[in-house]
Design an enzyme around this catalytic site. Structure first.
Site, PDB file in Angstrom:
ATOM      1  N   SER A  22      11.147  10.801  -5.145  1.00  0.00           N
ATOM      2  CA  SER A  22      11.629   9.671  -4.329  1.00  0.00           C
ATOM      3  C   SER A  22      11.690   8.379  -5.134  1.00  0.00           C
ATOM      4  O   SER A  22      11.021   8.245  -6.160  1.00  0.00           O
ATOM      5  CB  SER A  22      10.697   9.445  -3.145  1.00  0.00           C
ATOM      6  OG  SER A  22      10.539  10.622  -2.403  1.00  0.00           O
TER       7      SER A  22
HETATM    8  N1  SAH Z   1       6.126  14.246  -3.979  1.00  0.00           N
HETATM    9  C1  SAH Z   1       7.128  14.629  -4.942  1.00  0.00           C
HETATM   10  C2  SAH Z   1       8.529  14.604  -4.396  1.00  0.00           C
HETATM   11  C3  SAH Z   1       8.806  15.858  -3.743  1.00  0.00           C
HETATM   12  S1  SAH Z   1      10.431  16.274  -3.215  1.00  0.00           S
HETATM   13  C4  SAH Z   1       7.051  13.797  -6.208  1.00  0.00           C
HETATM   14  O1  SAH Z   1       6.253  12.848  -6.267  1.00  0.00           O
HETATM   15  O2  SAH Z   1       7.793  14.101  -7.149  1.00  0.00           O
HETATM   16  C5  SAH Z   1       9.945  17.435  -1.997  1.00  0.00           C
HETATM   17  C6  SAH Z   1       9.332  18.711  -2.512  1.00  0.00           C
HETATM   18  O3  SAH Z   1       8.915  19.462  -1.374  1.00  0.00           O
HETATM   19  C7  SAH Z   1      10.297  19.610  -3.287  1.00  0.00           C
HETATM   20  O4  SAH Z   1       9.794  19.877  -4.545  1.00  0.00           O
HETATM   21  C8  SAH Z   1      10.364  20.883  -2.413  1.00  0.00           C
HETATM   22  O5  SAH Z   1      10.495  22.081  -3.172  1.00  0.00           O
HETATM   23  C9  SAH Z   1       9.036  20.822  -1.686  1.00  0.00           C
HETATM   24  N2  SAH Z   1       8.953  21.594  -0.445  1.00  0.00           N
HETATM   25  C10 SAH Z   1       9.894  21.812   0.507  1.00  0.00           C
HETATM   26  N3  SAH Z   1       9.407  22.576   1.490  1.00  0.00           N
HETATM   27  C11 SAH Z   1       8.107  22.852   1.180  1.00  0.00           C
HETATM   28  C12 SAH Z   1       7.062  23.590   1.811  1.00  0.00           C
HETATM   29  N4  SAH Z   1       7.228  24.226   2.975  1.00  0.00           N
HETATM   30  N5  SAH Z   1       5.856  23.633   1.203  1.00  0.00           N
HETATM   31  C13 SAH Z   1       5.637  23.017   0.012  1.00  0.00           C
HETATM   32  N6  SAH Z   1       6.608  22.314  -0.630  1.00  0.00           N
HETATM   33  C14 SAH Z   1       7.810  22.214  -0.054  1.00  0.00           C
END
Ligand code: SAH
Length: 218
Positions: A63
């Site tokens: 993000s």
């Molecule tokens: N917090 C992260 C940004 C994450 S983007 C950072 O600081 O970089 C959102 C992430 O959520 C993605 O990598 C995606 O693969 C993951 N995601 C989506 N659904 C999920 C689930 N059910 N459990 C765990 N991760 C999930």
């Protein structure tokens, strides 16, 4: 003269304070201490300190710093709070959480194996020892429950029941909730002593979908 990485970081923090996304010292210090360039792919290193989301591969994004700052501020974090993050991604937000709550108090979950590996590698290179779980975060993570904070960085259709069950009384769930693609509202839900939830919304946001049993289908 070219700016050092630290100067880039200080400049970003000054900007985020000016636009009132960073409001507190713990969030400010976390942003000053974590090197975002260690969490972005090689081809994006130059953009690490721009206030923009960045692709981390496999259709996922890290993000924009302003969005992360807003989420951290509404999460009302402090040292010692047991915090579960759903959507580990690059590991950047987990490192910020560790900076505030203590790395021993942070658990983060990622469902995509390649992204999980990227996260582990980044956290190691940046010197953090944070528990990263490979799995479906829509079911929370029972093993380390209950939590003071459950923070989702992926967009949920609704708040999964397991998050409500795994939260302590007085704890907060922070999550973007809404449509699968492109528009959600940032929700903050507090667990009251009688087990009900008191919910506030903090404006529009855009996150990648939370995919899983209690989330969206792929
Ligand atoms: N917090 C992260 C940004 C994450 S983007 C950072 O600081 O970089 C959102 C992430 O959520 C993605 O990598 C995606 O693969 C993951 N995601 C989506 N659904 C999920 C689930 N059910 N459990 C765990 N991760 C999930």
């Amino acid at each position: 003269m070219t700016q050092t990485k630290n100067e880039h970081r200080e400049k970003m923090v000054r900007y985020l304070e000016k636009i009132r996304y960073i409001k507190s010292d713990p969030v400010k210090n976390a942003f000053l201490n974590v090197d975002r360039s260690k969490f972005v792919p090689n081809h994006s290193k130059e953009d690490a300190y721009r206030d923009t989301p960045l692709q981390i591969g496999f259709g996922q994004t890290i993000s924009a710093p302003s969005m992360i700052a807003l989420m951290l501020e509404v999460s009302q974090l402090r040292y010692g709070l047991k915090t579960l993050e759903i959507g580990a991604g690059s590991g950047y937000n987990a490192a910020l959480l560790a900076q505030i709550c203590g790395e021993e108090n942070v658990v983060t979950i990622e469902r995509v194996p390649e992204v999980y590996n990227f996260c582990i590698e980044n956290l190691k290179n940046a010197g953090y020892n944070i528990k990263v779980i490979l799995g479906d975060g829509t079911k929370g993570h029972e093993e380390d429950a209950p939590y003071d904070r459950i923070i989702s960085t992926a967009a949920a259709p609704h708040v999964p029941q397991s998050w409500k069950d795994q939260l302590k009384e007085g704890g907060l769930i922070i999550a973007p909730v809404g449509k699968k693609r492109y528009y959600q509202e940032l929700l903050v839900s507090k667990k009251m002593p009688d087990g009900t939830f008191s919910t506030s919304f903090y404006g529009g946001c855009v996150f990648v979908p939370l995919v899983g049993e209690e989330g969206w289908k792929e």
